[in-house]
Design a protein around this motif. Structure first.
Motif, mmCIF file in Angstrom:
data_model
loop_
_atom_site.group_PDB
_atom_site.id
_atom_site.type_symbol
_atom_site.label_atom_id
_atom_site.label_comp_id
_atom_site.label_asym_id
_atom_site.label_seq_id
_atom_site.Cartn_x
_atom_site.Cartn_y
_atom_site.Cartn_z
ATOM 1 N N ILE A 193 0.862 -1.193 0.000
ATOM 2 C CA ILE A 193 0.000 0.000 0.000
ATOM 3 C C ILE A 193 0.894 1.238 0.000
ATOM 4 N N GLU A 194 0.807 1.991 -1.081
ATOM 5 C CA GLU A 194 1.622 3.209 -1.231
ATOM 6 C C GLU A 194 1.123 4.283 -0.264
ATOM 7 N N ALA A 195 2.056 4.905 0.482
ATOM 8 C CA ALA A 195 1.656 6.007 1.363
ATOM 9 C C ALA A 195 1.161 7.161 0.503
ATOM 10 N N PRO A 196 0.084 7.843 0.920
ATOM 11 C CA PRO A 196 -0.418 8.922 0.076
ATOM 12 C C PRO A 196 0.621 10.035 -0.087
ATOM 13 N N VAL A 197 0.764 10.507 -1.325
ATOM 14 C CA VAL A 197 1.705 11.608 -1.573
ATOM 15 C C VAL A 197 0.968 12.907 -1.305
ATOM 16 N N THR A 198 1.441 13.651 -0.303
ATOM 17 C CA THR A 198 0.707 14.849 0.084
ATOM 18 C C THR A 198 1.413 16.131 -0.322
ATOM 19 N N GLY A 199 2.618 16.016 -0.787
ATOM 20 C CA GLY A 199 3.309 17.259 -1.161
ATOM 21 C C GLY A 199 4.706 16.975 -1.636
ATOM 22 N N GLU A 200 5.588 17.950 -1.460
ATOM 23 C CA GLU A 200 6.981 17.840 -1.918
ATOM 24 C C GLU A 200 7.745 16.809 -1.095
ATOM 25 N N ASP A 201 8.668 16.106 -1.759
ATOM 26 C CA ASP A 201 9.531 15.187 -1.036
ATOM 27 C C ASP A 201 10.838 15.914 -0.738
ATOM 28 N N ILE A 202 10.975 16.407 0.485
ATOM 29 C CA ILE A 202 12.155 17.231 0.813
ATOM 30 C C ILE A 202 13.450 16.408 0.784
ATOM 31 N N THR A 203 13.340 15.084 0.881
ATOM 32 C CA THR A 203 14.565 14.258 0.873
ATOM 33 C C THR A 203 15.201 14.224 -0.518
ATOM 34 N N GLN A 204 14.436 14.595 -1.545
ATOM 35 C CA GLN A 204 14.958 14.550 -2.920
ATOM 36 C C GLN A 204 15.424 15.923 -3.413
ATOM 37 N N ALA A 205 15.148 16.982 -2.638
ATOM 38 C CA ALA A 205 15.463 18.342 -3.105
ATOM 39 C C ALA A 205 16.967 18.596 -3.088
ATOM 40 N N GLU A 206 17.460 19.311 -4.101
ATOM 41 C CA GLU A 206 18.891 19.645 -4.143
ATOM 42 C C GLU A 206 19.172 20.918 -3.356
ATOM 43 N N ILE A 207 18.135 21.770 -3.230
ATOM 44 C CA ILE A 207 18.293 23.003 -2.462
ATOM 45 C C ILE A 207 17.124 23.107 -1.482
ATOM 46 N N LEU A 208 17.441 23.305 -0.209
ATOM 47 C CA LEU A 208 16.376 23.464 0.778
ATOM 48 C C LEU A 208 16.507 24.827 1.458
ATOM 49 N N VAL A 209 15.409 25.565 1.439
ATOM 50 C CA VAL A 209 15.313 26.803 2.209
ATOM 51 C C VAL A 209 14.547 26.390 3.459
ATOM 52 N N SER A 210 15.270 26.274 4.576
ATOM 53 C CA SER A 210 14.671 25.677 5.766
ATOM 54 C C SER A 210 14.427 26.754 6.810
ATOM 55 N N VAL A 211 13.201 26.795 7.315
ATOM 56 C CA VAL A 211 12.843 27.877 8.233
ATOM 57 C C VAL A 211 12.546 27.351 9.626
ATOM 58 N N GLY A 212 12.890 28.168 10.617
ATOM 59 C CA GLY A 212 12.681 27.778 12.009
ATOM 60 C C GLY A 212 11.763 28.750 12.726
ATOM 61 N N GLN A 213 11.649 28.533 14.023
ATOM 62 C CA GLN A 213 10.764 29.342 14.858
ATOM 63 C C GLN A 213 11.120 30.830 14.796
ATOM 64 N N GLY A 214 12.401 31.097 14.465
ATOM 65 C CA GLY A 214 12.880 32.472 14.395
ATOM 66 C C GLY A 214 12.219 33.308 13.308
#
Ligand SMILES: Cc1cc2nc3c(=O)[nH]c(=O)nc-3n(C[C@H](O)[C@H](O)[C@H](O)COP(=O)(O)OP(=O)(O)OC[C@H]3O[C@@H](n4cnc5c(N)ncnc54)[C@H](O)[C@@H]3O)c2cc1C
Length: 324
Positions: A193-214
């Motif tokens: 059973i394939e897990a539903p794809v709900t959005g972007e797969d961040i593990t495959q991205a070459e560039i990540l703009v990652s944001v925190g609580q700040g």
């Protein structure tokens, strides 16, 4: 000569990334020990995989059987214990994945091979296996030494080692007869059973703009999405951002989120707690923007900007525009 054996993980007609990551480590260990590394491929109709893998390894050992079509630890263990008994490799390496976690403990007991799980580093000293294991959620790295043995088992944490690139070797393919007899009904594969794809797969991205609580709230997120789009990347985040419903869970980087290894990881308003850093420190280049010069994120960053993100992002956007 005792070789390094690596279990090839595949699912739904695709070889999983962890396999190539293990090839990277397997080659280093094999060189150190003056031996070669062999890919162990179990399944059904594996010809194409075997040919592809033979380009990257010294040898591919293949066992074909209808009972090995989908992963099931019972037939897998029977086949693997028979291969390990026959070939006596120095080390049999598996991914610390659902497959490796299911197989490794019982295989270790059956073969009486010492086992190190969830390793982030492996080496041999005088023929004895040493492992680095990340414990207490990444707070401590434990260096462990396994008792002297003619063979060892280890499971490797995904996302820690670089994958081995194709086309570097031309190994042979050795077909081994399957030792399985009859059908296996103690444990059966029923359905995938394939897990539903709900959005972007961040593990495959070459560039990540990652944001925190700040970042202070969800309002600036469209600005970061635009920045990510302009860079050809995607947005990820720390856990508080998910806890506060600013971004969905699938974007979370960390021990309770995903492990990522992009080419560029741009950390904005992220303090650098170990639960976060453990899962992104394998990124090729880490750039941190934080207004606190003592933020721990700077200790893993290649480049750091000490400032309010509100001052930095507009300048960055302008620079990207100019460059385009
Ligand atoms: C069991 C467990 C599992 C966890 N799993 C995860 C996980 O998977 N992933 C994860 O991320 N965390 C996880 N955590 C939480 C983790 O411990 C930290 O609390 C979390 O990573 C902190 O997130 P943050 O850096 O976004 O926030 P904070 O620690 O609050 O840091 C915010 C940073 O932003 C900076 N800042 C503030 N304003 C600005 C501004 N205007 N411009 C620039 N910088 C600014 C601050 O100086 C600060 O360094 C887990 C915790 C536990 C106990």
């Amino acid at each position: 000569m005792s070789e390094i054996f690596i279990l090839v993980e595949h699912r739904q007609g695709k070889i999983r990334d962890i396999t190539y990551e293990m090839f990277g480590l397997g080659e280093i260990l094999a060189d150190q020990q003056g031996t070669s590394f062999t890919a162990v491929l179990l399944g059904h109709d594996m010809k194409n995989f075997a040919e592809d893998l033979s380009m990257r390894t010294s040898k591919v050992l293949v066992v074909e059987d209808e009972n090995l079509k989908n992963f099931n630890s019972i037939p897998y263990q029977k086949v693997l214990s028979s291969l390990l008994s026959k070939y006596q490799p120095l080390l049999f390496l598996m991914g610390h994945t659902a497959v490796g976690m299911d197989l490794a403990p019982s295989l270790s007991v059956e073969m009486d091979f010492p086992l190190a799980t969830d390793c982030i580093g492996l080496s041999f000293e005088d023929g004895q296996l040493k492992a680095i294991r990340s414990i207490y959620g990444g707070k401590v790295n434990a260096a462990v030494s396994l008792r002297k043995s003619k063979g060892y088992l280890a499971t490797m944490r995904p996302g820690v080692f670089s994958p081995k690139m194709p086309g570097e070797k031309k190994g042979g393919i050795v077909m081994e007869p399957s030792p399985l007899q009859g059908t296996i009904d103690v444990k059966k594969f029923i359905e995938y059973i394939e897990a539903p794809v709900t959005g972007e797969d961040i593990t495959q991205a070459e560039i990540l703009v990652s944001v925190g609580q700040g970042i202070g709230g969800p309002e600036p997120i469209p600005m970061f999405e635009e920045l990510a789009r302009n860079l050809g990347g995607t947005v990820s985040c720390s856990r508080p951002v998910v806890d506060r419903n600013w971004l969905p869970k699938e974007r979370q980087v960390g021990i309770s989120g995903k492990t990522v290894k992009p080419k560029i990881y741009l950390a904005i308003g992220i303090s650098g707690a170990f639960q976060h850093v453990t899962a992104m420190q394998g990124s090729e280049t880490i750039i941190a923007i934080n207004k606190d010069p003592r933020a721990p994120i700077f200790s893993v960053a290649d480049y750091g900007i000490v400032d309010d993100f509100q001052n930095v992002i507009p300048i960055l956007k302008e620079k990207i525009k100019e460059m385009r």
